[in-house]
Design a protein around this motif. Structure first.
Motif, PDB file in Angstrom:
ATOM      1  N   UNK A 195      10.734  -0.195   6.621  1.00 50.91           N
ATOM      2  CA  UNK A 195      10.174  -0.583   5.304  1.00 50.91           C
ATOM      3  C   UNK A 195       8.679  -0.094   5.091  1.00 50.91           C
ATOM      4  N   UNK A 196       8.013  -0.004   6.189  1.00 51.66           N
ATOM      5  CA  UNK A 196       6.732   0.620   5.777  1.00 51.66           C
ATOM      6  C   UNK A 196       6.751   2.164   5.757  1.00 51.66           C
ATOM      7  N   UNK A 197       7.617   2.817   6.279  1.00 56.24           N
ATOM      8  CA  UNK A 197       8.077   4.233   5.985  1.00 56.24           C
ATOM      9  C   UNK A 197       8.275   4.375   4.651  1.00 56.24           C
ATOM     10  N   UNK A 198       9.396   3.640   4.236  1.00 51.49           N
ATOM     11  CA  UNK A 198       9.723   3.728   2.806  1.00 51.49           C
ATOM     12  C   UNK A 198       8.482   3.657   1.873  1.00 51.49           C
ATOM     13  N   UNK A 199       7.526   2.627   2.005  1.00 56.70           N
ATOM     14  CA  UNK A 199       6.436   2.578   1.111  1.00 56.70           C
ATOM     15  C   UNK A 199       5.377   3.876   1.190  1.00 56.70           C
ATOM     16  N   UNK A 200       5.604   4.298   2.420  1.00 53.36           N
ATOM     17  CA  UNK A 200       4.718   5.586   2.422  1.00 53.36           C
ATOM     18  C   UNK A 200       5.311   6.566   1.731  1.00 53.36           C
ATOM     19  N   UNK A 201       6.610   6.748   1.643  1.00 51.31           N
ATOM     20  CA  UNK A 201       7.187   7.906   1.230  1.00 51.31           C
ATOM     21  C   UNK A 201       7.191   7.765  -0.313  1.00 51.31           C
ATOM     22  N   UNK A 202       7.179   6.567  -0.790  1.00 49.01           N
ATOM     23  CA  UNK A 202       7.070   6.319  -2.320  1.00 49.01           C
ATOM     24  C   UNK A 202       5.428   6.609  -2.710  1.00 49.01           C
ATOM     25  N   UNK A 203       4.760   6.442  -1.914  1.00 51.54           N
ATOM     26  CA  UNK A 203       3.219   6.585  -2.194  1.00 51.54           C
ATOM     27  C   UNK A 203       3.192   8.173  -2.207  1.00 51.54           C
ATOM     28  N   UNK A 204       3.863   8.785  -1.178  1.00 54.39           N
ATOM     29  CA  UNK A 204       3.547  10.245  -1.200  1.00 54.39           C
ATOM     30  C   UNK A 204       4.260  10.982  -2.359  1.00 54.39           C
ATOM     31  N   UNK A 205       5.303  10.442  -2.832  1.00 53.25           N
ATOM     32  CA  UNK A 205       6.271  11.024  -3.759  1.00 53.25           C
ATOM     33  C   UNK A 205       5.598  10.887  -5.278  1.00 53.25           C
ATOM     34  N   UNK A 206       4.531   9.692  -5.283  1.00 52.94           N
ATOM     35  CA  UNK A 206       4.057   9.347  -6.522  1.00 52.94           C
ATOM     36  C   UNK A 206       3.006  10.441  -7.200  1.00 52.94           C
ATOM     37  N   UNK A 208       0.156   9.357  -8.515  1.00 53.31           N
ATOM     38  CA  UNK A 208      -1.017   8.958  -8.014  1.00 53.31           C
ATOM     39  C   UNK A 208      -0.890   8.424  -6.514  1.00 53.31           C
ATOM     40  N   UNK A 209      -1.478   9.389  -5.565  1.00 51.84           N
ATOM     41  CA  UNK A 209      -1.109   8.871  -4.226  1.00 51.84           C
ATOM     42  C   UNK A 209      -2.459   8.113  -3.401  1.00 51.84           C
ATOM     43  N   UNK A 210      -3.218   7.443  -4.465  1.00 48.12           N
ATOM     44  CA  UNK A 210      -4.337   6.922  -4.019  1.00 48.12           C
ATOM     45  C   UNK A 210      -3.869   5.680  -2.812  1.00 48.12           C
ATOM     46  N   UNK A 211      -2.812   5.281  -2.823  1.00 46.25           N
ATOM     47  CA  UNK A 211      -2.442   4.323  -1.882  1.00 46.25           C
ATOM     48  C   UNK A 211      -1.909   4.612  -0.410  1.00 46.25           C
ATOM     49  N   UNK A 212      -1.669   5.993  -0.385  1.00 53.72           N
ATOM     50  CA  UNK A 212      -1.390   6.552   0.738  1.00 53.72           C
ATOM     51  C   UNK A 212      -2.207   6.488   2.107  1.00 53.72           C
ATOM     52  N   UNK A 213      -3.581   6.710   1.848  1.00 48.70           N
ATOM     53  CA  UNK A 213      -4.397   6.463   3.041  1.00 48.70           C
ATOM     54  C   UNK A 213      -4.306   5.056   3.756  1.00 48.70           C
ATOM     55  N   UNK A 214      -4.353   4.037   2.774  1.00 45.84           N
ATOM     56  CA  UNK A 214      -4.328   2.718   3.310  1.00 45.84           C
ATOM     57  C   UNK A 214      -3.119   2.181   3.934  1.00 45.84           C
ATOM     58  N   UNK A 215      -1.978   2.588   3.221  1.00 50.50           N
ATOM     59  CA  UNK A 215      -0.630   2.570   3.786  1.00 50.50           C
ATOM     60  C   UNK A 215      -0.273   3.033   5.132  1.00 50.50           C
ATOM     61  N   UNK A 216      -0.912   4.234   5.298  1.00 48.95           N
ATOM     62  CA  UNK A 216      -0.661   4.969   6.739  1.00 48.95           C
ATOM     63  C   UNK A 216      -1.421   4.213   7.921  1.00 48.95           C
ATOM     64  N   UNK A 217      -2.555   3.885   7.172  1.00 51.03           N
ATOM     65  CA  UNK A 217      -3.597   2.799   8.366  1.00 51.03           C
ATOM     66  C   UNK A 217      -2.851   1.790   8.710  1.00 51.03           C
ATOM     67  N   UNK A 218      -2.367   0.973   7.626  1.00 49.07           N
ATOM     68  CA  UNK A 218      -1.733  -0.322   7.987  1.00 49.07           C
ATOM     69  C   UNK A 218      -0.514  -0.050   8.594  1.00 49.07           C
ATOM     70  N   UNK A 219       0.203   1.092   8.694  1.00 49.50           N
ATOM     71  CA  UNK A 219       1.420   1.108   9.520  1.00 49.50           C
ATOM     72  C   UNK A 219       0.995   1.545  10.777  1.00 49.50           C
ATOM     73  N   UNK A 220       0.002   2.095  10.981  1.00 49.25           N
ATOM     74  CA  UNK A 220      -0.696   2.272  12.415  1.00 49.25           C
ATOM     75  C   UNK A 220      -1.019   1.053  12.969  1.00 49.25           C
ATOM     76  N   UNK A 221      -1.517   0.282  12.368  1.00 46.98           N
ATOM     77  CA  UNK A 221      -2.247  -1.034  12.943  1.00 46.98           C
ATOM     78  C   UNK A 221      -1.226  -1.987  13.240  1.00 46.98           C
ATOM     79  N   UNK A 222      -0.004  -2.264  12.474  1.00 44.78           N
ATOM     80  CA  UNK A 222       0.998  -2.767  12.635  1.00 44.78           C
ATOM     81  C   UNK A 222       1.990  -2.551  14.039  1.00 44.78           C
ATOM     82  N   UNK A 223       2.031  -1.088  14.047  1.00 46.93           N
ATOM     83  CA  UNK A 223       2.629  -0.735  15.064  1.00 46.93           C
ATOM     84  C   UNK A 223       1.652  -1.023  16.460  1.00 46.93           C
TER      85      UNK A 223
END
Length: 237
Positions: A195-206, A208-223
């Motif tokens: 699910x987190x990867x799906x969100x990252x891909x959606x942000x990457x394809x948008x 406005x990619x402003x959410x991408x850094x936070x999503x990648x950081x949060x995915x790393x933290x959850x892992x």
């Protein structure tokens, strides 16, 4: 039984390796298989490697097996002591925790660079790999999924077009590959990770990619959270 572990029985081995490996017995092929078995937790951290059982499993003599084990010893995946033999290297939990701390910042930095610099070609390549990974998830192919997961992470880092970042990231990932595999062994975390990867891909394809850094950081933290939880609950010696 391919390893002997006093605190935790070894997992049942996977299906027999490919005929290609059984035919030629090349130590590089054996090393590849053993590396994957260690990284996926089939050979438990700290467990003693039983050479006789592995020779029977791969249908090879001791010579290519020992050459393969020497390769893995150089990589730090196994250890060797005279008169005792080989063991799967234990995981240093404190080191893993320290690596994850650094990794969170790298993921966030990569997200910022990626948002600005990703090319259309790189974006399409990442998307194709992502869809293949999703298919492995739907089919329950955990090892294949995890392999593509690692490749996607490195592809995104490389697409950020910062060679220093790419080099540091690749070095750190070799230290935590096994730990991340332990986390994804949990079915709930596996779905959450997708699910987190799906969100990252959606942000990457948008646009406005402003959410991408936070999503990648949060995915790393959850892992990291799930990996450390699983490691602390698993006997390592």
């Amino acid at each position: 039984m391919l390893t002997e572990n006093e605190s935790k029985p070894a997992k049942a081995p996977r299906a027999a390796p490919s005929a290609r490996v059984r035919r030629n017995g090349l130590y590089t092929d054996i090393a590849d298989h053993l590396r994957e078995m260690i990284q996926e937790g089939e050979l438990a951290p700290g467990s003693r490697i039983l050479e006789k059982d592995l020779c029977e499993y791969f249908d090879i003599s001791k010579t290519p097996l020992r050459e393969a084990l020497k390769v893995l010893a150089v990589e730090g995946l196994v250890t060797h002591r005279q008169h005792i033999g080989y063991r799967v290297a234990a995981i240093d939990i404190d080191e893993i925790a320290a690596v994850f701390e650094v990794l969170h910042g790298l993921e966030e930095t990569a997200g910022r660079c990626l948002a600005k610099r990703v090319t259309e070609g790189a974006l399409h390549a990442i998307e194709r790999k992502h869809q293949a990974m999703v298919a492995h998830h739907h089919n329950g192919k955990r090892a294949a999924y995890f392999q593509l997961n690692q490749e996607i992470h490195q592809m995104m880092i490389d697409a950020a077009q910062n060679p220093v970042l790419s080099s540091i990231y690749a070095g750190l990932m070799t230290k935590i590959h096994r730990a991340r595999g332990v986390a994804n062994a949990d079915s709930a975390r596996w779905q959450e990770s997708l699910d987190e990867h799906e969100a990252i891909m959606a942000a990457l394809q948008a646009a406005d990619r402003s959410k991408l850094p936070q999503l990648m950081k949060e995915h790393s933290e959850h892992t990291a959270t799930e990996s450390m939880k699983a490691l602390r609950a698993t006997p390592l010696k």
